[in-house]
Design a protein around this motif. Structure first.
Motif, PDB file in Angstrom:
ATOM      1  N   LYS A 186       0.869  11.694 -10.105  1.00 44.41           N
ATOM      2  CA  LYS A 186      -0.198  12.452  -9.633  1.00 44.41           C
ATOM      3  C   LYS A 186       1.162  14.063 -10.421  1.00 44.41           C
ATOM      4  CE  LYS A 186      -3.724  15.457  -7.911  1.00 44.41           C
ATOM      5  NZ  LYS A 186      -4.879  15.862  -8.958  1.00 44.41           N
TER       6      LYS A 186
ATOM      7  N   ALA B   1       0.927  -1.489  -0.252  1.00 46.21           N
ATOM      8  CA  ALA B   1      -0.285  -0.366  -0.017  1.00 46.21           C
ATOM      9  C   ALA B   1       0.514   0.891   0.273  1.00 46.21           C
ATOM     10  CB  ALA B   1      -0.664  -0.074   1.220  1.00 46.21           C
ATOM     11  N   LEU B   2       1.849   1.124   0.712  1.00 45.56           N
ATOM     12  CA  LEU B   2       2.884   1.994   0.879  1.00 45.56           C
ATOM     13  C   LEU B   2       3.361   2.574  -0.728  1.00 45.56           C
ATOM     14  CD1 LEU B   2       4.628   2.106   4.107  1.00 45.56           C
ATOM     15  CD2 LEU B   2       3.045   3.551   3.702  1.00 45.56           C
ATOM     16  N   ARG B   3       3.992   1.541  -1.132  1.00 47.80           N
ATOM     17  CA  ARG B   3       4.556   1.696  -2.483  1.00 47.80           C
ATOM     18  C   ARG B   3       3.458   2.561  -3.949  1.00 47.80           C
ATOM     19  NH1 ARG B   3       7.152  -2.888  -1.057  1.00 47.80           N
ATOM     20  NH2 ARG B   3       5.411  -4.362  -1.565  1.00 47.80           N
ATOM     21  N   ASP B   4       2.299   1.247  -3.425  1.00 45.31           N
ATOM     22  CA  ASP B   4       0.962   1.920  -4.025  1.00 45.31           C
ATOM     23  C   ASP B   4       0.811   3.774  -4.121  1.00 45.31           C
ATOM     24  OD1 ASP B   4       0.910  -1.112  -5.446  1.00 45.31           O
ATOM     25  OD2 ASP B   4      -1.236  -0.836  -4.399  1.00 45.31           O
ATOM     26  N   LEU B   5       1.023   3.812  -2.680  1.00 45.74           N
ATOM     27  CA  LEU B   5       0.570   5.639  -2.357  1.00 45.74           C
ATOM     28  C   LEU B   5       2.212   6.477  -3.188  1.00 45.74           C
ATOM     29  CD1 LEU B   5      -1.165   7.169  -0.853  1.00 45.74           C
ATOM     30  CD2 LEU B   5       0.333   7.204   0.889  1.00 45.74           C
ATOM     31  N   GLN B   6       2.961   5.702  -2.727  1.00 46.50           N
ATOM     32  CA  GLN B   6       3.974   6.609  -3.904  1.00 46.50           C
ATOM     33  C   GLN B   6       3.964   6.969  -5.456  1.00 46.50           C
ATOM     34  OE1 GLN B   6       7.827   4.912  -2.731  1.00 46.50           O
ATOM     35  NE2 GLN B   6       9.080   7.010  -3.929  1.00 46.50           N
ATOM     36  N   ARG B   7       3.789   5.580  -5.393  1.00 45.54           N
ATOM     37  CA  ARG B   7       3.784   5.259  -7.315  1.00 45.54           C
ATOM     38  C   ARG B   7       2.212   7.165  -7.670  1.00 45.54           C
ATOM     39  NH1 ARG B   7       1.144   0.960  -8.507  1.00 45.54           N
ATOM     40  NH2 ARG B   7      -0.729   1.463  -8.659  1.00 45.54           N
ATOM     41  N   ASP B   8       1.420   6.869  -6.824  1.00 42.97           N
ATOM     42  CA  ASP B   8       0.014   7.216  -6.578  1.00 42.97           C
ATOM     43  C   ASP B   8       0.724   9.174  -7.143  1.00 42.97           C
ATOM     44  OD1 ASP B   8      -1.323   4.707  -7.599  1.00 42.97           O
ATOM     45  OD2 ASP B   8      -2.062   4.937  -6.367  1.00 42.97           O
ATOM     46  N   VAL B   9       1.324   9.021  -5.956  1.00 40.61           N
ATOM     47  CA  VAL B   9       1.487  10.407  -5.999  1.00 40.61           C
ATOM     48  C   VAL B   9       2.505  10.719  -6.498  1.00 40.61           C
ATOM     49  CG1 VAL B   9       2.944  12.103  -3.873  1.00 40.61           C
ATOM     50  CG2 VAL B   9       1.215  10.926  -3.113  1.00 40.61           C
ATOM     51  N   GLU B  10       3.682   9.950  -6.698  1.00 43.80           N
ATOM     52  CA  GLU B  10       4.265  10.578  -7.866  1.00 43.80           C
ATOM     53  C   GLU B  10       3.885  10.938  -9.201  1.00 43.80           C
ATOM     54  OE1 GLU B  10       7.289   7.314  -8.319  1.00 43.80           O
ATOM     55  OE2 GLU B  10       8.883   8.082  -6.272  1.00 43.80           O
TER      56      GLU B  10
END
Length: 78
Positions: free
Chosen positions: A30, A19-28
């Motif tokens: 965006k 979930a942390l990796r997914d969040l980082q990918r999504d933020v990057e």
């Protein structure tokens, strides 16, 4: 908070690494983009231009301080 209760709460917390990796990918995704920083003219004008590009491309109101950091990283320091 009593130490035993605090330790119990810490033991219950688990970090979902995926979930942390997914969040980082999504933020990057965006917020990451290439901008054309004007090399001529005032720093203030360059900041406004960087903000305009972010707004146009991503719909983001980039804070002036953040845009200024981008400008200062790209422009030669004199």
């Amino acid at each position: 908070m009593d130490r035993r209760l605090q330790e119990d709460l810490v033991d219950r917390v688990t970090i979902n690494q995926q979930a942390l990796r997914d969040l980082q990918r999504d933020v990057e995704a965006k917020f990451s983009m290439q901008v054309n920083v004007p090399l001529e003219g005032s720093e203030a004008d360059a900041v406004v231009e960087v903000q305009r590009q972010y707004k146009e491309a991503k719909g983001i109101d980039l804070p002036a301080d953040t845009a200024r950091e981008v400008v200062r990283q790209v422009r030669p320091q004199g």
